[in-house]
Enzyme design. Structure first.
Site, PDB file in Angstrom:
ATOM      1  N   TRP A  21     -94.877-148.739 -57.546  1.00 46.70           N
ATOM      2  CA  TRP A  21     -94.194-149.830 -58.274  1.00 46.70           C
ATOM      3  C   TRP A  21     -92.785-150.045 -57.793  1.00 46.70           C
ATOM      4  O   TRP A  21     -92.011-149.130 -57.893  1.00 46.70           O
ATOM      5  CB  TRP A  21     -94.412-149.440 -59.786  1.00 46.70           C
ATOM      6  CG  TRP A  21     -93.600-150.810 -60.630  1.00 46.70           C
ATOM      7  CD1 TRP A  21     -94.033-152.020 -60.608  1.00 46.70           C
ATOM      8  CD2 TRP A  21     -92.656-150.295 -61.649  1.00 46.70           C
ATOM      9  NE1 TRP A  21     -93.380-152.750 -61.649  1.00 46.70           N
ATOM     10  CE2 TRP A  21     -92.625-151.846 -62.350  1.00 46.70           C
ATOM     11  CE3 TRP A  21     -91.965-149.443 -62.259  1.00 46.70           C
ATOM     12  CZ2 TRP A  21     -91.514-151.951 -63.342  1.00 46.70           C
ATOM     13  CZ3 TRP A  21     -90.999-149.482 -63.218  1.00 46.70           C
ATOM     14  CH2 TRP A  21     -91.018-150.753 -63.795  1.00 46.70           C
ATOM     15  N   GLN A  27     -88.863-152.437 -51.929  1.00 47.60           N
ATOM     16  CA  GLN A  27     -87.818-151.532 -51.438  1.00 47.60           C
ATOM     17  C   GLN A  27     -87.882-150.723 -50.146  1.00 47.60           C
ATOM     18  O   GLN A  27     -86.927-150.585 -49.310  1.00 47.60           O
ATOM     19  CB  GLN A  27     -87.405-150.537 -52.518  1.00 47.60           C
ATOM     20  CG  GLN A  27     -86.671-151.361 -53.684  1.00 47.60           C
ATOM     21  CD  GLN A  27     -86.274-150.367 -54.764  1.00 47.60           C
ATOM     22  OE1 GLN A  27     -87.271-149.857 -55.565  1.00 47.60           O
ATOM     23  NE2 GLN A  27     -84.985-150.001 -54.773  1.00 47.60           N
ATOM     24  N   TYR A  54     -98.726-154.982 -58.038  1.00 46.90           N
ATOM     25  CA  TYR A  54     -97.201-154.719 -57.233  1.00 46.90           C
ATOM     26  C   TYR A  54     -96.875-155.398 -56.203  1.00 46.90           C
ATOM     27  O   TYR A  54     -97.886-155.391 -55.072  1.00 46.90           O
ATOM     28  CB  TYR A  54     -97.397-152.982 -57.034  1.00 46.90           C
ATOM     29  CG  TYR A  54     -97.448-152.235 -58.185  1.00 46.90           C
ATOM     30  CD1 TYR A  54     -97.366-152.664 -59.733  1.00 46.90           C
ATOM     31  CD2 TYR A  54     -97.958-150.626 -58.069  1.00 46.90           C
ATOM     32  CE1 TYR A  54     -97.457-151.611 -60.666  1.00 46.90           C
ATOM     33  CE2 TYR A  54     -98.018-149.993 -59.525  1.00 46.90           C
ATOM     34  CZ  TYR A  54     -97.500-150.455 -60.573  1.00 46.90           C
ATOM     35  OH  TYR A  54     -97.788-149.818 -61.622  1.00 46.90           O
ATOM     36  N   SER A 150    -104.107-148.414 -69.409  1.00 48.04           N
ATOM     37  CA  SER A 150    -102.740-148.296 -69.465  1.00 48.04           C
ATOM     38  C   SER A 150    -102.044-149.296 -70.440  1.00 48.04           C
ATOM     39  O   SER A 150    -102.268-150.371 -70.580  1.00 48.04           O
ATOM     40  CB  SER A 150    -102.255-148.731 -67.975  1.00 48.04           C
ATOM     41  OG  SER A 150    -100.968-148.538 -68.041  1.00 48.04           O
ATOM     42  N   SER A 206     -92.881-143.570 -65.114  1.00 48.99           N
ATOM     43  CA  SER A 206     -91.411-143.596 -65.484  1.00 48.99           C
ATOM     44  C   SER A 206     -90.991-142.424 -66.016  1.00 48.99           C
ATOM     45  O   SER A 206     -90.089-142.424 -67.146  1.00 48.99           O
ATOM     46  CB  SER A 206     -91.084-144.824 -66.220  1.00 48.99           C
ATOM     47  OG  SER A 206     -90.519-145.932 -65.346  1.00 48.99           O
ATOM     48  N   LEU A 208     -88.351-140.724 -65.203  1.00 47.43           N
ATOM     49  CA  LEU A 208     -87.041-140.684 -64.943  1.00 47.43           C
ATOM     50  C   LEU A 208     -86.295-142.037 -65.504  1.00 47.43           C
ATOM     51  O   LEU A 208     -85.392-142.360 -65.432  1.00 47.43           O
ATOM     52  CB  LEU A 208     -86.514-140.611 -63.537  1.00 47.43           C
ATOM     53  CG  LEU A 208     -86.810-139.184 -62.728  1.00 47.43           C
ATOM     54  CD1 LEU A 208     -86.218-139.348 -61.459  1.00 47.43           C
ATOM     55  CD2 LEU A 208     -86.342-137.970 -63.581  1.00 47.43           C
ATOM     56  N   ALA A 209     -87.354-142.683 -66.240  1.00 46.74           N
ATOM     57  CA  ALA A 209     -86.898-144.049 -66.837  1.00 46.74           C
ATOM     58  C   ALA A 209     -86.168-145.034 -65.993  1.00 46.74           C
ATOM     59  O   ALA A 209     -85.157-145.238 -66.012  1.00 46.74           O
ATOM     60  CB  ALA A 209     -85.877-143.910 -68.253  1.00 46.74           C
ATOM     61  N   ASN A 289     -87.407-134.284 -56.628  1.00 48.37           N
ATOM     62  CA  ASN A 289     -88.345-134.505 -57.622  1.00 48.37           C
ATOM     63  C   ASN A 289     -89.385-133.487 -57.794  1.00 48.37           C
ATOM     64  O   ASN A 289     -90.038-132.854 -58.691  1.00 48.37           O
ATOM     65  CB  ASN A 289     -88.815-135.791 -57.904  1.00 48.37           C
ATOM     66  CG  ASN A 289     -87.773-136.812 -58.198  1.00 48.37           C
ATOM     67  OD1 ASN A 289     -86.861-136.625 -58.323  1.00 48.37           O
ATOM     68  ND2 ASN A 289     -88.075-138.116 -57.863  1.00 48.37           N
TER      69      ASN A 289
END
Ligand SMILES: NC(=O)c1ccc[n+]([C@@H]2O[C@H](COP(=O)([O-])OP(=O)(O)OC[C@H]3O[C@@H](n4cnc5c(N)ncnc54)[C@H](OP(=O)(O)O)[C@@H]3O)[C@@H](O)[C@H]2O)c1
Length: 312
Positions: A21, A27, A54, A150, A206, A208-209, A289
């Site tokens: 995502w 990116q 996405y 989801s 998410s 890590l928000a 991570n």
């Protein structure tokens, strides 16, 4: 790397996984996606997440190209159907969109089947019977091995189970909810009865928000970060979240790990989490991570209590 059962299903997925995502095709380019997916796989990641929406399908197209370099059986691939385009039948969970959307996703992913197929959001405008029958068709037809939801409420998920039972259809296996140190209630409260009663698995997103829990926003919004590029994702209470993150950084320092590792290890600590889907734009983020696995054992009851106090 630990491989968890997806709830009570037999399939095993890596405790840390990689999603696409905002990253794939927006990116990062194809070469970067290749490098990240190979590095993740080399570190034991077997589960890669995607969705038809996405980058308007481009994330699936990019992942599909990389998947050609892997042995299919070694991987667990998911996609999610709900937002497939602008037309009246390109969205939602109608039989038409679920089946056409899945076939389009498979074409972009260059796959015969996905392992996990999610209904990306609930669709109150479609009868649950229609959705359950369409997902049953897709699984029995070999387009997917397991289906799930989801961001459905506990009641909506339970209705899917009961409908599947009533129609003698294949039941859902997993839910993909948001879960992180700032956003806990679905997984820790609402879904508890579903874990006990139905053995529901979860692939959480998410962790890590969107990067806030990495501490990268503690001194403002860096220009090359997600929140700089996707301003709509900046939460109204960013400053409050940053203050909590700053408190956590002291604990991370004491535990000799990074903030990201602490935040991801905290997600891994929950026994109802089957896999933590991470996102990364850079190799050092991914490797950092993945280091969360080594931090899990540091989360003693005392440390978990301290975290709860800091997050209040
Ligand atoms: N089912 C759903 O509705 C749903 C919704 C959202 C996501 N998902 C899935 O869950 C996956 C993960 O969600 P997410 O991307 O929001 O996860 P996340 O881990 O909360 O955020 C990932 C982003 O944070 C930054 N980041 C990651 N590690 C970092 C580190 N160590 N240090 C500093 N910055 C770091 C990167 O962004 P920058 O470098 O750009 O700042 C990265 O793209 C998605 O890819 C997708 O597959 C599902």
């Amino acid at each position: 790397m630990q491989y968890n059962k997806l709830g009570k299903a037999g399939i095993r997925i890596s405790e840390i996984s990689l999603g696409s995502w905002i990253t794939f095709s927006k990116q990062i380019d194809l070469n970067e996606a290749k490098t990240l997916m190979h590095a993740a796989y080399d570190h034991g990641v077997n589960f890669f997440d995607n969705a038809e929406t996405y980058a308007h399908g481009e994330a699936e197209t990019m992942m599909g190209k990389v998947l050609q370099e892997f042995q299919r059986e070694k991987l667990v691939i998911s996609t999610k159907i709900f937002w497939g385009g602008e037309g009246p039948n390109d969205t939602g969970l109608s039989r038409k969109h679920l089946i056409e959307g899945t076939k389009n996703s498979l074409r972009r992913l260059q796959l015969d089947y996905v392992d996990l197929l999610f209904c990306h959001r609930p669709d109150p405008s479609t009868p649950i019977e229609e959705t359950v029958l369409a997902m049953d068709y897709l699984v029995r037809g070999g387009y997917a091995f397991y289906w799930g939801t989801s961001e459905w409420s506990a009641d909506q998920i339970e209705a899917a189970f009961k409908t599947a039972e009533h129609l003698n259809c294949i039941k859902p296996t997993m839910e993909q909810p948001k879960y992180n140190l700032f956003f806990r209630d679905h997984l820790e409260k609402d879904y508890l009865k579903l874990f006990e009663k139905y053995g529901l698995g979860t692939t959480i997103w998410s962790p890590l928000a969107s990067g806030i829990l990495s501490g990268k926003y503690n001194q403002g919004i860096p220009s090359d970060s997600r929140l700089a590029k996707e301003a709509w994702l900046v939460p109204d209470n960013l400053m409050q979240l940053v203050e909590k993150t700053k408190k956590l950084s002291v604990l991370a320092h004491d535990l000799d790990c990074t903030l990201s590792q602490l935040a991801i290890a905290w997600c891994l600590h929950n026994p109802n989490v089957s896999s933590v889907i991470t996102g990364a734009t850079k190799m050092d983020q991914l490797l950092e991570n993945l280091g969360a696995i080594a931090v899990k054992s540091k989360l003693t009851p005392d440390v978990m209590k301290k975290i709860d106090t800091m997050m209040r």
